[in-house]
Design an enzyme around this catalytic site. Sequence first.
Site, mmCIF file in Angstrom:
data_model
loop_
_atom_site.group_PDB
_atom_site.id
_atom_site.type_symbol
_atom_site.label_atom_id
_atom_site.label_comp_id
_atom_site.label_asym_id
_atom_site.label_seq_id
_atom_site.Cartn_x
_atom_site.Cartn_y
_atom_site.Cartn_z
ATOM 1 N N THR A 106 2.117 3.399 5.980
ATOM 2 C CA THR A 106 3.179 3.053 5.036
ATOM 3 C C THR A 106 4.196 4.188 5.056
ATOM 4 O OG1 THR A 106 1.677 1.786 3.630
ATOM 5 C CG2 THR A 106 3.731 2.542 2.631
ATOM 6 N N LYS A 154 6.109 -4.038 2.311
ATOM 7 C CA LYS A 154 5.064 -3.200 1.727
ATOM 8 C C LYS A 154 5.566 -2.528 0.450
ATOM 9 C CE LYS A 154 1.105 -1.064 1.331
ATOM 10 N NZ LYS A 154 0.503 -0.173 2.327
ATOM 11 N N LYS A 192 3.869 8.728 -3.106
ATOM 12 C CA LYS A 192 4.658 8.689 -1.881
ATOM 13 C C LYS A 192 5.272 7.315 -1.666
ATOM 14 C CE LYS A 192 2.635 7.736 1.822
ATOM 15 N NZ LYS A 192 2.414 6.597 2.767
#
Length: 289
Positions: A96, A171, A239
Amino acid sequence: MKIAFIGLGVMGFPMAGYQQKAGHDVTVYNRTTAKAQSWVEQYGGEFATTPFAASQGADVVMICVGNDDDVRSVAYGNDGIIKALNAGALLVDHTTTSHELALELNEKCKEAGLGFIDAPVSGGQAGAENGALAVMIGGTEEHVAQGLPAIEPYAKTTTHMGVVGTGQLTKMVNQILIGGILQGVSEGFTLAQKTGLDLPKVINAISGGAAGSWQLSNRGENIDKDIFDYGFAIDWMIKDLGFCLDAADKVDLKLPNTQFVIERYKELQARGLNRCDTSVLIKQYDEDQ
C-alpha cells in the site's frame, strides 16, 4: 511461471507460499535472510540474498513491503529488481503506497521495457493465510492478464480498477471506510460498556443486522477481551490514512472523519500502542488517559 516474491512479512510469507503450492517456481527475498530460509524450509522453492538475485530470469516479481521508501529500496539500484529483469517481464506492487509512487514505478518500468501493475490487497493477515485476499489492480488489460496467474493463488477476488494508480486509490477508499467503521465500533462499544450492557450479547444481537461488518465480526470479541497484540498495526494505518488525506487534498476535498481518526491513532501511537491492531482505537476512551 518463474516468480520472485520480495518481502516476507505477515502478508508476504503466506502469499508466496500459495504461489509455490500452486506449482509456480518461486524465489523469495527478505531483508532478514533467516526469514527467507524459514520460508524455504516450509514451502520449498529458493531464496536469494538480494532483490536483484531473486528477480533474475523471473516472469513476474511481486513486492510486498512497508512503505514508499521500502519499495524504492528493493526496486531501484544495482541490487534492485528493475535492473535484473528481462524486457517483457512484469513488476507487481502489492504494497500500500502513495498514488505518486505507482505512477513513478510505471514510468521506470516503461523505460526498462517492463510491465507494471499496482495491486494493493485487503483482508489482513487472516486473508493472506487463508488465500482469500481482495486485490484491487491498476494497469493495462495486457499487464493485468499477465499478472493474474501469479496473483490468483492467494486471491478471493481480483478487480481491475483501471489505469496504473487506480489500485492504490481504491485501497485508500478501503482504508477510509475501515477507519470510519472502527470509530463507530469504538463509540458504540464504549456506550455499551458504560451503560452496563453485556458486550458479547450486543455483538451477537447486531452482527446480523444493518450494523454488521467485517470489523464487528472479526474484531469485536478481541476488543471485549482487551486483546490487541496482533493484526494490522496502527503504524501502518497512520501511513495509509496519510496517503488518503494527501490524495483528497489534491482534489480539494476535506475528509473530516478521516482527519479525526488519524489524530486519534497518532495519540495512541504516542502512548506506545503503535504495534497494536487498528481495533485498539477504542482505547481513546480510556478514563485514565
